[in-house]
Write a protein that holds these residues in place. Structure first.
Motif, mmCIF file in Angstrom:
data_model
loop_
_atom_site.group_PDB
_atom_site.id
_atom_site.type_symbol
_atom_site.label_atom_id
_atom_site.label_comp_id
_atom_site.label_asym_id
_atom_site.label_seq_id
_atom_site.Cartn_x
_atom_site.Cartn_y
_atom_site.Cartn_z
ATOM 1 N N GLU A 50 23.820 6.484 -7.399
ATOM 2 C CA GLU A 50 22.928 6.180 -8.523
ATOM 3 C C GLU A 50 21.935 4.683 -8.405
ATOM 4 N N LEU A 51 23.168 3.568 -8.037
ATOM 5 C CA LEU A 51 22.255 2.379 -7.750
ATOM 6 C C LEU A 51 21.433 2.390 -6.610
ATOM 7 N N LEU A 52 21.591 3.083 -5.582
ATOM 8 C CA LEU A 52 20.911 3.320 -4.267
ATOM 9 C C LEU A 52 19.361 4.232 -4.656
ATOM 10 N N GLU A 53 19.578 5.274 -5.380
ATOM 11 C CA GLU A 53 18.525 6.049 -5.986
ATOM 12 C C GLU A 53 17.624 5.203 -6.837
ATOM 13 N N ASN A 54 18.170 4.171 -7.714
ATOM 14 C CA ASN A 54 17.613 3.267 -8.692
ATOM 15 C C ASN A 54 16.508 2.136 -7.703
ATOM 16 N N LEU A 55 17.251 1.919 -6.723
ATOM 17 C CA LEU A 55 16.575 0.734 -5.876
ATOM 18 C C LEU A 55 15.559 1.446 -5.311
ATOM 19 N N LEU A 56 15.912 2.642 -4.824
ATOM 20 C CA LEU A 56 14.614 3.142 -3.962
ATOM 21 C C LEU A 56 13.398 3.587 -4.853
ATOM 22 N N SER A 57 13.897 3.830 -5.906
ATOM 23 C CA SER A 57 12.843 4.203 -6.939
ATOM 24 C C SER A 57 11.922 2.888 -7.170
ATOM 25 N N ALA A 58 12.527 2.033 -7.818
ATOM 26 C CA ALA A 58 11.891 0.522 -7.999
ATOM 27 C C ALA A 58 11.110 0.090 -6.603
ATOM 28 N N GLN A 94 9.533 2.174 -4.553
ATOM 29 C CA GLN A 94 8.801 2.717 -4.472
ATOM 30 C C GLN A 94 7.601 2.550 -5.540
ATOM 31 N N GLN A 95 7.861 1.999 -6.577
ATOM 32 C CA GLN A 95 6.928 1.766 -7.703
ATOM 33 C C GLN A 95 6.452 0.584 -7.450
ATOM 34 N N ALA A 96 7.106 -0.391 -6.714
ATOM 35 C CA ALA A 96 6.516 -1.677 -6.398
ATOM 36 C C ALA A 96 5.599 -1.463 -5.322
ATOM 37 N N GLN A 97 5.642 -0.773 -4.330
ATOM 38 C CA GLN A 97 4.880 -0.521 -3.339
ATOM 39 C C GLN A 97 3.413 0.200 -3.869
ATOM 40 N N SER A 98 3.766 0.912 -4.655
ATOM 41 C CA SER A 98 2.599 1.775 -5.404
ATOM 42 C C SER A 98 1.709 0.738 -6.068
ATOM 43 N N ARG A 99 2.171 -0.180 -6.777
ATOM 44 C CA ARG A 99 1.569 -1.479 -7.545
ATOM 45 C C ARG A 99 0.826 -2.289 -6.524
ATOM 46 N N LEU A 100 1.816 -2.421 -5.403
ATOM 47 C CA LEU A 100 1.127 -3.440 -4.289
ATOM 48 C C LEU A 100 -0.314 -2.685 -3.669
ATOM 49 N N GLU A 101 -0.267 -1.528 -3.379
ATOM 50 C CA GLU A 101 -1.342 -0.772 -2.845
ATOM 51 C C GLU A 101 -2.532 -0.863 -4.050
ATOM 52 N N ASP A 102 -2.103 -0.493 -5.283
ATOM 53 C CA ASP A 102 -3.239 -0.618 -6.302
ATOM 54 C C ASP A 102 -3.830 -2.064 -6.332
ATOM 55 N N THR A 103 -3.368 -3.025 -6.038
ATOM 56 C CA THR A 103 -3.582 -4.262 -6.353
ATOM 57 C C THR A 103 -4.413 -4.715 -5.116
ATOM 58 N N LYS A 104 -4.147 -4.222 -4.004
ATOM 59 C CA LYS A 104 -4.760 -4.436 -2.648
ATOM 60 C C LYS A 104 -6.223 -3.941 -2.831
ATOM 61 N N SER A 105 -6.251 -2.632 -3.262
ATOM 62 C CA SER A 105 -7.493 -2.014 -3.546
ATOM 63 C C SER A 105 -8.371 -2.665 -4.446
ATOM 64 N N LEU A 106 -7.899 -3.329 -5.360
ATOM 65 C CA LEU A 106 -8.696 -3.977 -6.349
ATOM 66 C C LEU A 106 -9.429 -5.284 -5.805
ATOM 67 N N LEU A 107 -8.743 -5.892 -4.803
ATOM 68 C CA LEU A 107 -9.226 -6.864 -4.114
ATOM 69 C C LEU A 107 -9.930 -6.708 -2.828
ATOM 70 N N HIS A 108 -10.297 -5.503 -2.613
ATOM 71 C CA HIS A 108 -10.771 -5.223 -1.193
ATOM 72 C C HIS A 108 -12.309 -5.950 -1.265
ATOM 73 N N PRO A 109 -12.716 -6.429 -0.248
ATOM 74 C CA PRO A 109 -13.970 -7.127 -0.218
ATOM 75 C C PRO A 109 -15.403 -6.189 -0.451
ATOM 76 N N MET A 110 -15.211 -4.945 -0.272
ATOM 77 C CA MET A 110 -16.083 -3.982 -0.590
ATOM 78 C C MET A 110 -16.587 -4.039 -2.110
ATOM 79 N N ARG A 111 -15.625 -4.412 -2.788
ATOM 80 C CA ARG A 111 -15.883 -4.677 -4.135
ATOM 81 C C ARG A 111 -16.673 -5.815 -4.537
ATOM 82 N N SER A 112 -16.704 -6.520 -3.689
ATOM 83 C CA SER A 112 -17.728 -8.051 -4.015
ATOM 84 C C SER A 112 -19.021 -7.788 -3.520
ATOM 85 N N ILE A 113 -19.359 -6.732 -2.846
ATOM 86 C CA ILE A 113 -20.752 -6.533 -2.457
ATOM 87 C C ILE A 113 -21.656 -6.438 -3.648
ATOM 88 N N PRO A 114 -22.751 -7.248 -3.748
ATOM 89 C CA PRO A 114 -23.604 -6.951 -4.899
ATOM 90 C C PRO A 114 -24.439 -5.563 -4.851
#
Length: 84
Positions: free
Chosen positions: A3-11, A13-33
């Motif tokens: 159960e501990l291992l499953e919780n850690l794997l789930s956590a 996966q959630q952290a990786q998902s948040r990281l990917e979301d954050t990376k897309s927000l910071l993408h240079p394409m968003r700064s083009i006027p």
């Protein structure tokens, strides 16, 4: 332990998902006027219309294709009469 291992794997996966979301927000394409994007879009449409068999009604070509990339591109494309 399982159960501990499953919780850690789930956590992890959630952290990786948040990281990917954050990376897309910071993408240079968003700064083009919008003015620069409009210029690029204009060249895309010009190239599409200058092809041997221009088809303005083709939904797979510019400017239609530009409207399906993201909300920002859709709003920009729709509000640029020179693309149509």
């Amino acid at each position: 332990a399982r159960e501990l291992l499953e919780n850690l794997l789930s956590a992890r996966q959630q952290a990786q998902s948040r990281l990917e979301d954050t990376k897309s927000l910071l993408h240079p394409m968003r700064s083009i006027p919008n003015e620069i994007l409009a210029e690029i879009f204009g060249h895309c449409v010009l190239k599409a219309y200058s092809a041997e068999d221009p088809d303005a009604l083709n939904p797979k070509g510019a400017p239609w294709l530009l409207t399906r990339v993201c909300h920002r591109w859709r709003e920009l494309t729709i509000n640029l009469p020179e693309l149509w």
